[in-house]
Design a protein around this motif. Structure first.
Motif, PDB file in Angstrom:
ATOM      1  N   THR A  77      44.969  31.379 -19.605  1.00 31.14           N
ATOM      2  CA  THR A  77      43.609  31.181 -20.108  1.00 31.14           C
ATOM      3  C   THR A  77      43.622  30.824 -21.592  1.00 31.14           C
ATOM      4  OG1 THR A  77      43.426  33.586 -20.418  1.00 31.14           O
ATOM      5  CG2 THR A  77      42.523  32.670 -18.385  1.00 31.14           C
ATOM      6  N   THR A  78      44.534  31.436 -22.351  1.00 27.15           N
ATOM      7  CA  THR A  78      44.665  31.105 -23.770  1.00 27.15           C
ATOM      8  C   THR A  78      45.135  29.659 -23.936  1.00 27.15           C
ATOM      9  OG1 THR A  78      45.208  33.409 -24.287  1.00 27.15           O
ATOM     10  CG2 THR A  78      45.768  31.747 -25.943  1.00 27.15           C
ATOM     11  N   ASP A  80      44.684  27.185 -21.806  1.00 28.09           N
ATOM     12  CA  ASP A  80      43.583  26.301 -21.438  1.00 28.09           C
ATOM     13  C   ASP A  80      42.548  26.187 -22.559  1.00 28.09           C
ATOM     14  OD1 ASP A  80      44.292  25.302 -18.968  1.00 28.09           O
ATOM     15  OD2 ASP A  80      43.454  26.981 -17.860  1.00 28.09           O
ATOM     16  N   TYR A  81      42.330  27.287 -23.258  1.00 30.61           N
ATOM     17  CA  TYR A  81      41.276  27.318 -24.279  1.00 30.61           C
ATOM     18  C   TYR A  81      41.688  26.573 -25.553  1.00 30.61           C
ATOM     19  CZ  TYR A  81      37.636  29.175 -27.339  1.00 30.61           C
ATOM     20  OH  TYR A  81      36.586  29.286 -28.206  1.00 30.61           O
ATOM     21  N   TYR A  82      42.946  26.765 -25.970  1.00 30.71           N
ATOM     22  CA  TYR A  82      43.362  26.251 -27.271  1.00 30.71           C
ATOM     23  C   TYR A  82      44.075  24.897 -27.224  1.00 30.71           C
ATOM     24  CZ  TYR A  82      42.143  30.703 -29.445  1.00 30.71           C
ATOM     25  OH  TYR A  82      41.455  31.802 -29.910  1.00 30.71           O
ATOM     26  N   ASN A  85      43.232  18.949 -23.703  1.00 25.96           N
ATOM     27  CA  ASN A  85      43.529  18.413 -22.372  1.00 25.96           C
ATOM     28  C   ASN A  85      44.556  17.285 -22.421  1.00 25.96           C
ATOM     29  OD1 ASN A  85      41.770  20.175 -21.104  1.00 25.96           O
ATOM     30  ND2 ASN A  85      40.032  18.761 -21.223  1.00 25.96           N
TER      31      ASN A  85
END
Length: 257
Positions: A77-78, A80-82, A85
């Motif tokens: 999740t970290t 994906d967030y930082y 893409n």
């Protein structure tokens, strides 16, 4: 030549070990009998009758559940967030391109020559024009990507899947597929296809990188459902997924000599 001999020997040993552990009996049955056999097989999986290593497998499942909840899922999740893409897509394509080495090797082992040539061409284009596969130029050119493994190759030659295994960090698999995965890892490390650009595929960091991307692509986390029978259903669903993958592999084969 010495490396090729080692890899060939390992594949032969793997085939022998699994064939000794599981022999598929093929008999002609009617549609009704086939349905009854399929229902019985499904019940055996759900009720754990074919899970011969159940005590050990359940301990590994508990470990995987703990690892996913406390470490892997928060890291994902970290990430994906930082991480943008664009960067994530480059890593995904790089790992996917590396997997084409395995795909090509197994196509050759199955004597699917035209498909192996196509897969080789795909890898060559993406590794050069696509900068080590970070950009999937071959797909844009309409060159098909195949999904093959040593487990599929052994299954193609009639080797039984063996008993069910809940592997640490990897998850549901079988004796055939786990030995195939180990043989592929050893073979790639011995061949060291990226040695010319000073990338050692046998190192821990490279294996971790590939494993990380495979986990992200799968997007399945143990304990995420909080369902009390999650372990049993993982066994059942993984069995059905293997059947589907093998069936898809059969339908996409063009030329087998």
């Amino acid at each position: 030549m010495k490396k090729l001999f080692k890899i060939t020997l390992l594949v032969l040993i793997s085939s022998f070990m699994i064939s000794c552990s599981s022999v598929d009996k093929k008999v002609k049955v009617s549609n009704q009998e086939y349905i009854e056999l399929q229902v019985e097989e499904d019940k055996n999986i759900l009720f754990g009758k074919t899970d011969y290593l159940s005590p050990l497998n359940r301990r590994f499942y508990a470990f995987n559940r703990f690892a996913d909840r406390t470490i892997i899922y928060p890291v994902m999740t970290t990430y994906d967030y930082y991480v943008p893409n664009f960067v994530q897509d480059r890593l995904k394509n790089f790992v996917s391109n590396f997997g084409d080495i395995r795909n090509t090797a197994n196509l050759l082992l199955q004597f699917r020559i035209l498909e192996a040539v196509e897969s080789t061409f795909r890898f060559a284009i993406n590794s050069t024009i696509g900068l080590l596969g970070m950009f999937d130029v071959a797909s844009e050119m309409g060159i098909k990507k195949y999904q093959e493994s040593l487990g599929n190759t052994l299954a193609y030659y009639g080797v039984g899947e063996g008993f069910y295994i809940m592997a640490p960090l990897i998850g549901p698999t079988t004796l055939r597929d786990s030995i195939g995965l180990g043989a592929e890892g050893y073979g790639l490390a011995e061949l060291d296809p990226y040695d010319v650009i000073n990338i050692d595929v046998g190192t821990i960091w490279f294996s971790t990188l590939v494993g990380f991307q495979m986990k992200k692509d799968a997007n399945v986390y143990f304990g995420e459902s909080d369902y009390i029978f999650e372990y049993e259903y993982l066994n059942y669903l993984s069995s059905k997924l293997r059947e589907l993958n093998l069936q898809q592999a059969k339908t996409t084969r063009k030329n087998i000599f």
